[in-house]
Write a protein that holds these residues in place. Structure first.
Motif, short mmCIF file in Angstrom:
data_model
loop_
_atom_site.label_atom_id
_atom_site.label_comp_id
_atom_site.label_asym_id
_atom_site.label_seq_id
_atom_site.Cartn_x
_atom_site.Cartn_y
_atom_site.Cartn_z
N UNK A 166 0.86 -1.19 0.00
CA UNK A 166 0.00 0.00 0.00
C UNK A 166 0.89 1.23 0.00
N UNK A 167 0.42 2.30 -0.62
CA UNK A 167 1.16 3.55 -0.52
C UNK A 167 0.23 4.56 0.16
N UNK A 168 0.81 5.31 1.03
CA UNK A 168 0.02 6.23 1.85
C UNK A 168 0.62 7.63 1.73
N UNK A 213 4.52 7.01 2.03
CA UNK A 213 4.89 5.93 2.94
C UNK A 213 4.46 4.60 2.33
N UNK A 214 5.42 3.66 2.26
CA UNK A 214 5.08 2.33 1.75
C UNK A 214 4.76 1.41 2.92
N UNK A 215 3.66 0.66 2.79
CA UNK A 215 3.28 -0.31 3.82
C UNK A 215 3.19 -1.68 3.17
N UNK A 216 3.87 -2.69 3.74
CA UNK A 216 3.81 -4.03 3.16
C UNK A 216 4.28 -5.05 4.17
N UNK A 217 4.70 -6.21 3.63
CA UNK A 217 5.23 -7.19 4.57
C UNK A 217 6.61 -7.65 4.11
#
Ligand code: ADP
Ligand code: MG
Lengths: 225, 424
Positions: free
Chosen positions: B104-106, B175-179
């Motif tokens: 996801x990008x925020x 902001x990048x959100x991932x795993x």
């Protein structure tokens, strides 16, 4: 003894028709001498064209023998037959059969192209032939620009240009009016006398008959007189 | 005689101009089609090779089961050692690492609160790593719409459609959100330094591009990568060569028992490109076949009509003592001449159009809105050696075949029969 250049003995011509055969010419015996002006006279379908074609080596007899200028037509190969026509026989057709994309001059020159002849000789021969037929002023015209009578004169010039021994003319006046028919016959008759060319016609035209030195009557494939 | 016949040929447009025109049209179309198909499919293959498939690609067996997932937990570990091996075994090949990942990008506003947010596909490519080799490979310079190519860690590029959707511009934070590779949460701040547009919907819709090393760090992929792409030294895909290399590699390194063992795929084994490659071959075959077939029939008919028109001439030529064989032979010679001219004109015109399409291209992006396939949206033709004779040879041969077929009728007929027809 007269000099016979066409001799036909016991000739028969049959065409395949369905499962059987159709006899177009039957038991023909004829001899034609050099310098004759002969007509094969008969109604339509009597076999005139067939007879001329065989004499001219465009077709072969089914039985019997046809000798044209010393060659037995039935025994000639395609190439030898072509050579015979090339050298010694001129054809004139009912429908003139001129080539539309060529000029009068070129149409008359055409038969000479197959004979290995120098360009200057060729030119002289063509101009002579055109003069005999009174076509000198039409040299550059195309067949489409000529009248029927003029077209047939070009065809006669083309047949005569190589000075053949024999000219075979299949109903040459059938598409011409009376004046033109007389005209062309007078010209051919004159050529026959001056150059001693043998003419053999097929016709059922009364006008032609008065010019002939000899008539061969054909009916249903048989000579009747 | 030859001169005489040529004169007739040129004067009679039914025998020269019209056949030459129809051959030219057929040849032009064939040449154009071949160049067009070759260009489009070739570009497509090249495009795929550069962006996703490589000429060969090494991944883990598990990753290969479901490549679309881009699962970083199925990555290749021990990349440095494997790369060393690859370079030793296949020294002529060019091997590069790449990580593709989802997340996801925020986009935060000034106060740090989410302004907008969306799913992204991340591309970890060689921008700072490996002398920036992917900058050229993926044509980044040309893809730039705004900003610049990242020059230091922490800088990213964003695709134009995504940037528009998220309402961001060059210089904004993201902001990048991932795993991570180990399944824990990954989170990293970046600066968007450039907006890109590749002309391929799959990349333009929602991608961020970051340096390979940055991607390794964010996803905790130390000495790991999701893919190792291999490129043949010629720079052009060659299926036989690629298969040979892949078989060689797999026999030595791949272990069907171990789902984390590496496996090499060729370009044709990915993205359904195999069918594309076969399609390309067969379509060219079909073009040639249809062309020869159709043109032979057309020319046969032209020949027949021409032959009918020429009964008078042919009959006359027989009467003045040309043999049937000679007449037939000269007809064939004429057709060779007509075929040569028609094919030559057609090839020149076809090459002209192909060249235009090769240099200018045809932009069909508006028609391709919804595709997620990896294809370019500007279509270009490609002139190959084949282009020069693909139309020429069939054009010539179909003319000759057409004439030969038409002429057989004349040849087979009895001379006398020809004369009878001539009279009517
Ligand atoms: N090639 C051929 N095949 C079959 N029958 C033919 C052929 N040529 C001529 N015939 C027939 O032979 C007969 C004589 O024809 P033809 O010689 O043309 O006559 P004419 O010229 O006197 O009108 C006609 O009944 C014609 O139908
Ligand atoms: Mg007749």
């Amino acid at each position: 003894m007269a000099n016979s250049i066409i001799t036909i003995t016991n000739m028969k011509k049959q065409y395949p028709e369905g499962k059987g055969k159709f006899t177009a010419l039957d038991d023909i015996n004829l001899s034609i001498n050099s310098g004759e002006f002969t007509g094969i006279v008969g109604p339509s379908g009597s076999g005139k064209t067939t007879l001329l074609n065989i004499i001219g080596s465009l077709d072969v007899p089914t039985e019997g023998e046809v000798i044209t200028l010393g060659e037995s037509i039935g025994k000639l190969t395609h190439r030898k037959a072509a050579k015979l026509r090339n050298k010694n026989i001129g054809f004139i057709f009912q429908t003139y059969n001129l080539l539309p994309v060529y000029s009068v001059y070129e149409n008359v020159e055409f038969p000479l192209l197959l004979l290995k002849m120098s360009a200057s000789k060729r030119k002289k021969a063509v101009l002579d032939a055109l003069e005999w037929l009174g076509l000198t002023d039409k040299i550059k015209s195309r067949p489409g620009q000529l009248s029927g009578g003029e077209c047939q004169r070009v065809a006669v010039a083309r047949a005569m240009v190589k000075l053949p021994e024999i000219v075979l003319a299949d109903e040459p006046t059938a598409n011409l009016d009376a004046e033109n028919a007389h005209n062309i016959l007078k010209m051919m008759s004159k050529l026959n006398k001056e150059l001693n060319t043998t003419f053999l016609f097929s016709t059922h035209d009364e006008k032609v008959i008065q010019y002939l030195t000899r008539q061969i009557l054909l009916k249903d494939g048989k000579v009747v007189g | 005689m030859i001169k005489f016949l040529l004169k007739g040929l040129i004067r009679d447009r039914h025998r020269s101009l019209f056949p030459i025109l129809s051959i030219s049209i057929g040849v032009t179309l064939t040449v154009l089609m071949q160049a067009w198909v070759t260009g489009i499919l070739g570009d497509m293959i090249d495009f795929n090779a550069r962006f996703t498939t490589g000429h060969t690609k090494v991944i883990t067996r598990a990753y290969s089961e479901n490549m679309q997932q881009m699962a970083s937990d199925l990555a290749i570990v021990g990349v440095d050692e494997l790369t060393d091996d690859l370079e030793k075994e296949f020294p002529n090949m060019n091997w590069i690492n790449r990580i593709r990942f989802g997340g996801l990008i925020d986009i935060p506003d000034e106060s740090g609160i989410t302004k907008s947010q969306g799913p992204v596909v991340g591309w970890g490519i060689n921008i700072l790593t490996d002398n920036g080799s992917d900058i050229e490979r993926m044509n980044l310079q040309k893809a730039m719409r705004a900003g610049k190519i990242p020059t230091k860690s922490g800088e990213i590029l964003m695709s134009d459609e995504l940037a528009e959707k998220l309402n961001v511009k060059v210089g904004d934070d993201a902001t990048f959100l991932g795993s991570t590779m180990f399944g824990s949460m990954a989170m990293q701040n970046f600066v968007i330094v450039g907006i890109v547009h590749f002309g391929t919907t799959a990349l333009d819709k929602g991608a961020i591009i970051i340096d390979f090393k940055d991607a390794q760090e964010v996803l905790n992929m130390e000495n790991a990568t999701s893919e190792i792409l291999g490129y043949l030294p010629s720079g052009k895909y060659n299926n036989e060569l690629a298969s040979e290399i892949a078989n060689d590699f797999n026999s030595k390194y791949s272990n069907s028992e171990d789902e984390f063992s590496p496996k090499m795929l060729t370009l044709s084994e990915q993205n359904d490109l195999k069918s594309m490659l076969e399609y390309m071959d067969s379509i060219i075959g079909i073009i040639i076949f249809v062309f020869i077939f159709a043109m032979s029939i057309v020319l046969w008919n032209i020949g027949l009509i021409g032959g009918l028109r020429r009964y008078g001439e042919i009959g006359l030529r027989l009467a003045i003592g040309e043999s049937k064989g000679a007449v037939y032979r000269k007809m064939i010679y004429e057709s060779v001449l007509i075929g040569l001219f028609g094919s030559l004109f057609g090839t020149i015109i076809g090459l002209g159009f192909s060249y235009l399409l090769q240099t200018k291209g045809l932009d069909l992006s508006s028609m391709m809105q919804n595709t997620s396939m990896m294809i370019q949206s500007v279509y270009r033709a490609k002139i190959t050696p084949l282009t020069f004779y693909i139309g020429f040879i069939p054009g010539l041969f179909s003319t000759i075949i057409g004439t030969a077929l038409a002429g057989i009728g004349i040849y087979k007929r009895q001379t006398a029969q020809l004369f009878r027809e001539l009279e009517n």
